[in-house]
Design a protein around this motif. Structure first.
Motif, PDB file in Angstrom:
ATOM      1  N   ASP A 435      46.833  86.351  19.630  1.00 10.16           N
ATOM      2  CA  ASP A 435      45.736  86.626  19.322  1.00 10.16           C
ATOM      3  C   ASP A 435      44.761  85.711  18.593  1.00 10.16           C
ATOM      4  O   ASP A 435      43.669  85.709  18.681  1.00 10.16           O
ATOM      5  CB  ASP A 435      45.881  88.005  18.534  1.00 10.16           C
ATOM      6  CG  ASP A 435      46.493  89.042  18.974  1.00 10.16           C
ATOM      7  OD1 ASP A 435      46.550  89.361  20.275  1.00 10.16           O
ATOM      8  OD2 ASP A 435      46.988  90.227  18.316  1.00 10.16           O
ATOM      9  N   LYS A 436      45.565  85.125  17.583  1.00 10.89           N
ATOM     10  CA  LYS A 436      44.812  83.954  17.000  1.00 10.89           C
ATOM     11  C   LYS A 436      44.659  82.674  17.908  1.00 10.89           C
ATOM     12  O   LYS A 436      43.803  81.845  17.692  1.00 10.89           O
ATOM     13  CB  LYS A 436      45.489  83.653  15.774  1.00 10.89           C
ATOM     14  CG  LYS A 436      45.548  84.646  14.574  1.00 10.89           C
ATOM     15  CD  LYS A 436      46.330  84.293  13.350  1.00 10.89           C
ATOM     16  CE  LYS A 436      46.450  85.215  12.458  1.00 10.89           C
ATOM     17  NZ  LYS A 436      47.691  85.099  11.453  1.00 10.89           N
ATOM     18  N   LEU A 437      45.834  82.162  18.561  1.00  9.02           N
ATOM     19  CA  LEU A 437      45.767  81.295  19.242  1.00  9.02           C
ATOM     20  C   LEU A 437      44.732  81.159  20.533  1.00  9.02           C
ATOM     21  O   LEU A 437      43.938  80.102  20.733  1.00  9.02           O
ATOM     22  CB  LEU A 437      47.246  81.132  19.851  1.00  9.02           C
ATOM     23  CG  LEU A 437      47.286  79.598  20.776  1.00  9.02           C
ATOM     24  CD1 LEU A 437      47.026  78.348  19.770  1.00  9.02           C
ATOM     25  CD2 LEU A 437      48.807  79.741  21.224  1.00  9.02           C
ATOM     26  N   LEU A 438      44.718  82.361  21.253  1.00 10.69           N
ATOM     27  CA  LEU A 438      43.787  82.153  22.284  1.00 10.69           C
ATOM     28  C   LEU A 438      42.391  81.655  22.201  1.00 10.69           C
ATOM     29  O   LEU A 438      41.822  81.119  22.849  1.00 10.69           O
ATOM     30  CB  LEU A 438      43.914  83.367  23.299  1.00 10.69           C
ATOM     31  CG  LEU A 438      45.252  83.499  24.127  1.00 10.69           C
ATOM     32  CD1 LEU A 438      45.624  84.862  24.401  1.00 10.69           C
ATOM     33  CD2 LEU A 438      45.075  82.379  25.344  1.00 10.69           C
ATOM     34  N   ARG A 440      41.137  80.122  19.700  1.00 10.42           N
ATOM     35  CA  ARG A 440      41.126  78.625  19.578  1.00 10.42           C
ATOM     36  C   ARG A 440      41.347  77.964  20.937  1.00 10.42           C
ATOM     37  O   ARG A 440      40.560  76.612  21.062  1.00 10.42           O
ATOM     38  CB  ARG A 440      42.138  78.307  18.542  1.00 10.42           C
ATOM     39  CG  ARG A 440      42.002  78.826  17.217  1.00 10.42           C
ATOM     40  CD  ARG A 440      43.104  78.332  16.287  1.00 10.42           C
ATOM     41  NE  ARG A 440      43.152  76.954  16.115  1.00 10.42           N
ATOM     42  CZ  ARG A 440      44.554  76.314  16.023  1.00 10.42           C
ATOM     43  NH1 ARG A 440      45.577  76.976  15.932  1.00 10.42           N
ATOM     44  NH2 ARG A 440      44.544  75.047  15.905  1.00 10.42           N
ATOM     45  N   LEU A 441      42.013  78.153  21.701  1.00 13.72           N
ATOM     46  CA  LEU A 441      42.348  77.488  23.048  1.00 13.72           C
ATOM     47  C   LEU A 441      40.968  77.673  23.827  1.00 13.72           C
ATOM     48  O   LEU A 441      40.610  76.517  24.282  1.00 13.72           O
ATOM     49  CB  LEU A 441      43.374  77.981  23.672  1.00 13.72           C
ATOM     50  CG  LEU A 441      44.948  77.856  23.126  1.00 13.72           C
ATOM     51  CD1 LEU A 441      45.845  78.717  24.009  1.00 13.72           C
ATOM     52  CD2 LEU A 441      45.068  76.591  22.868  1.00 13.72           C
ATOM     53  N   TRP A 442      40.186  78.584  23.883  1.00 15.35           N
ATOM     54  CA  TRP A 442      39.110  78.633  24.782  1.00 15.35           C
ATOM     55  C   TRP A 442      37.945  78.052  24.055  1.00 15.35           C
ATOM     56  O   TRP A 442      37.139  77.501  24.711  1.00 15.35           O
ATOM     57  CB  TRP A 442      38.599  80.236  24.774  1.00 15.35           C
ATOM     58  CG  TRP A 442      39.293  81.120  25.658  1.00 15.35           C
ATOM     59  CD1 TRP A 442      40.028  82.310  25.127  1.00 15.35           C
ATOM     60  CD2 TRP A 442      39.743  81.186  27.046  1.00 15.35           C
ATOM     61  NE1 TRP A 442      40.754  82.842  26.243  1.00 15.35           N
ATOM     62  CE2 TRP A 442      40.452  82.157  27.380  1.00 15.35           C
ATOM     63  CE3 TRP A 442      39.280  80.233  28.074  1.00 15.35           C
ATOM     64  CZ2 TRP A 442      40.855  82.392  28.607  1.00 15.35           C
ATOM     65  CZ3 TRP A 442      39.788  80.300  29.456  1.00 15.35           C
ATOM     66  CH2 TRP A 442      40.540  81.502  29.427  1.00 15.35           C
ATOM     67  N   ALA A 443      37.938  77.443  22.841  1.00 15.18           N
ATOM     68  CA  ALA A 443      37.154  76.688  22.294  1.00 15.18           C
ATOM     69  C   ALA A 443      37.343  75.386  21.836  1.00 15.18           C
ATOM     70  O   ALA A 443      36.925  74.614  21.470  1.00 15.18           O
ATOM     71  CB  ALA A 443      36.863  77.429  20.697  1.00 15.18           C
ATOM     72  N   ILE A 444      38.280  75.052  22.621  1.00 17.97           N
ATOM     73  CA  ILE A 444      38.924  73.418  22.558  1.00 17.97           C
ATOM     74  C   ILE A 444      37.860  72.555  22.500  1.00 17.97           C
ATOM     75  O   ILE A 444      37.675  71.582  22.080  1.00 17.97           O
ATOM     76  CB  ILE A 444      40.258  73.406  23.594  1.00 17.97           C
ATOM     77  CG1 ILE A 444      40.778  71.952  23.121  1.00 17.97           C
ATOM     78  CG2 ILE A 444      39.776  73.374  25.070  1.00 17.97           C
ATOM     79  CD1 ILE A 444      41.954  71.956  22.428  1.00 17.97           C
TER      80      ILE A 444
END
Lengths: 467, 467
Positions: A435-438, A440-444
């Motif tokens: 939930d927290k990681l995804l 952040r990944l989309w916003a890389i």
């Protein structure tokens, strides 16, 4: 001496990779690169707990430094760029869920992102630099795969060979290599390029070794070039280069095909089924036959998958798979799972590949070379099946674009669901962590300086224990 | 499934390597192995200060651990086995003074000793274990080189490709792999095997990369196999194996040629001149013509070197060498140095390769394919030259066995002198250090537990300053 060779296709390709700027990349290509990156993290996490990947991670621990700026995603340890690229490259290819480019029959993500991410973390590169490097890697690797051609792929695992150049391009772009140094990196990468299909016959562990080494060797080539280590200028098309040694139908024009106008990254397919891509067209066609005709597994007497020659070359040696991984290269097993469950995902392979009914179905599947399918391949991967039912009916189905292809792609929701499924399957990350990681990944792409992606080891263990 | 394949040649070769015992090796072969080891240390020390080697050493420092049990000989630093094998493998091949096996056209020492020494140091193996491992590496690598044949060598640097298997055999024997695990190690090594001649055209830095990576990749394959990582069982002779992809004249019978009865290690030649081995027969023949006819450089109008096809393939692309290393692949330069100085050693290449008279002489040398020489090759390397003198005489000379071949070998005194010369050339060890080091190297076989060979860094610097 150098000047007179500037015009050759390999040098043009190197100059393109070295000169690529974020501003040059169309927004939809950037967005697709992010899609492919997020999709890749799912595959990288899926390698956790898989024997050959864990052996390679142990090797990295015993040979590498005790820590570093670069993340090994399966266990959230850190190391130097070389070992992060090695282990992430291995882990992201083992579940057979990483992306594939049809025309080059090449899996870009598994070699490009490990090299680019490791160096981005080591150098605290921006998200834009990271995306630019990844795009350079895709554009180069896909064209090198197309250049090496079908004869190459009959014996060599293109993802291992072209993948080494792809990783060098991504790594070299992140290191800011000049066009000349990039060509040196290509030279050092190409002379390390390797990977043979022979392992398929035994179901041996070589496939993740190929991607891990392609990522690590390409990164090595770029790092050496940065320090002035020279390479052959025509490693791709020279008289004693890659094509001379490993291809009989190489086409140098493919190396520079519409550079900067055609974005090969955007042609890349997501994998939907958890098996070798060569099984997907037939799997989708069988799924269609099953749905259109309301067929249950027990209704089917036999299936003929009409395929391209490459499918026969790669899948043909696998007769009676003795491991989950080998089962992913069995057309019969894959179609058996489709017949039984309507899907061939991680769980189906893991739990049912050896089941008696699946094995029995497997032996009723045969592959047949189809002229139309073979002619369209590798640009298009057409799926055709012919089914004989136990009550004597003959049913046919075809799909023109398997699920995951650009014209039949995955939505961001589907990609997220896939990443969550892979992480859950391997236990590499808890749902709350995702939930927290995804996001952040989309916003890389907007990151100012790329650091570690996953929660740290201790925190993670605590987090997962609390689930 | 495994049982039915036990009989194939690759499996027999792996079983031989895994089962080799010190007691099985004839005393004269053990003595020759020690000769080759001492000779190798000279080449390894000779890499100090050479740009590509120093770049690779820097890469090892930045990617590897800060220390370890394994020695990097050029600078007496320590690291993990992987990086010691990488850097020592690179450094020992760059001066073109390391040994060569004629029949396989393969340089065994540069790939076998780096892998064996690194693991021996890491595991405190005995001298007997070390020698046994080295012999296993030579016997395997030479047979794989012979198996891959002349067609392979036209495009591929056999020392990079067969060398990866050789290093895996040596490393695997040191790790005590079973026959089955050794075959796995061969599988993982063969699928990493690489190395293309294309770099010769540009005089690029790839040659030491090939040997360093062969040593490191073979070591990797063995370490992975030790932990249960599987490889293709028929990576050498399978339908999608090394020979299928990289040779058109492979002969599987060579893989098992008189295993345990023929000791291929003892057929290995020491290199006398500091150039590519393909120049040596002609160099020795010109030396003979010069001595027999009292010819000075100024007396010679032109030289025709009558050579085998492999010499033309490897040396042909080098027209006007632009570096010391590239000059070692120039037949004309090598013969020019012989004509001028009566020798073509490290100092002659370093100081005179670009001299105007040498360059002028170079352009008066041509290679010509000779039927007898080509037919005898690679089992025998016959040297023939035809010289036209400025006063119109025609002089011919031939040598049947170049200096350094088993029938015209180097004495231990000559090997010591060669090691001293190489160490002095690179500055890697002071004469007083060699006085202490050489007796220890000759006694390596009696060592109870192999530790570091060189005096430690600090001590060494003090020692050298005192010279």
């Amino acid at each position: 001496m150098r000047d007179e060779k500037i015009g050759h296709p390999g040098a043009e390709l190197a100059a393109f990779a070295a000169g690529l700027r974020f501003e040059d990349i169309p927004a939809d290509v950037v967005a697709r690169a992010v899609d492919l990156f997020v999709d890749w993290t799912g595959s990288a996490l899926a390698g956790k707990g898989v024997r050959p990947v864990e052996i390679m991670a142990g090797f990295a621990r015993s040979m590498g430094p005790g820590g570093g700026a670069c993340e090994i995603l399966i266990d959230r340890s850190t190391s130097s760029p070389l070992f992060a690229a090695l282990v992430n490259g291995a882990s992201s290819h083992v579940a057979e869920q990483d992306d594939v480019h049809n025309g080059s029959v090449f899996h870009p993500a598994a070699v490009v992102f490990p090299a680019a991410l490791a160096l981005a973390q080591a150098h605290r590169a921006s998200g834009r630099e990271f995306i630019t490097a990844a795009v350079a890697g895709y554009e180069v690797g896909i064209r090198v795969g197309e250049f090496l051609g079908r004869s190459h792929y009959k014996i060599f695992h293109t993802t291992g060979t072209a993948g080494t150049i792809a990783a060098a391009a991504a790594a070299g772009r992140l290191l800011g290599l000049s066009a000349e140094a990039m060509l040196d990196a290509f030279g050092s990468a190409g002379t390390q390029a390797a990977g043979l299909w022979e392992f398929l016959r035994d179901g041996a562990d070589s496939k993740p070794l190929h991607t891990g080494k392609a990522a690590a060797n390409g990164l090595t080539a770029a790092c050496l070039a940065k320090d002035g280590f020279t390479g052959a200028k025509q490693i791709l098309e020279g008289l004693q280069g890659m094509a001379a040694g490993m291809s009989s139908d190489a086409d140098p024009a493919r190396l520079t095909d519409r550079l900067g106008a055609r974005w090969a990254l955007a042609e890349t397919s997501f994998k939907f089924h958890a098996s070798c891509r060569h099984t997907h067209p037939a799997a989708d066609a069988l799924l269609k036959a099953r749905q259109e005709n309301g067929l249950a597994m027990a209704d089917i007497a036999s299936v003929t998958a009409r395929v391209h020659q490459g499918a026969i070359d790669v899948l043909g040696p696998v007769v009676a798979p003795s491991s989950v991984h080998q089962a992913k290269f069995s057309m019969g097993t894959t179609l058996g799972l489709i017949a039984a469950f309507g899907r061939a995902g991680m769980n189906e392979f893991d739990q049912a590949y050896a089941r008696q009914d699946i094995a029995a179905f497997r032996d009723c599947v045969r592959m047949e070379l189809d002229e139309e399918v073979d002619k369209a391949y590798p640009a298009r991967w057409i799926g055709k099946v012919a089914v004989e039912t136990v009550d004597g009916r003959h049913v046919e189905a075809r799909v023109d674009e398997p699920k995951g292809d650009p014209g039949n792609t995955l939505s961001r929701e589907e990609i997220e669901a896939k990443v969550r499924g892979l992480a859950a399957f391997s236990g590499a990350a808890a749902p709350a962590e995702l939930d927290k990681l995804l996001p952040r990944l989309w916003a890389i792409g907007e990151s100012e300086a790329i650091g570690t992606l996953m929660p740290a080891g201790e925190e993670a263990r605590a987090g997962m224990a609390a689930e």
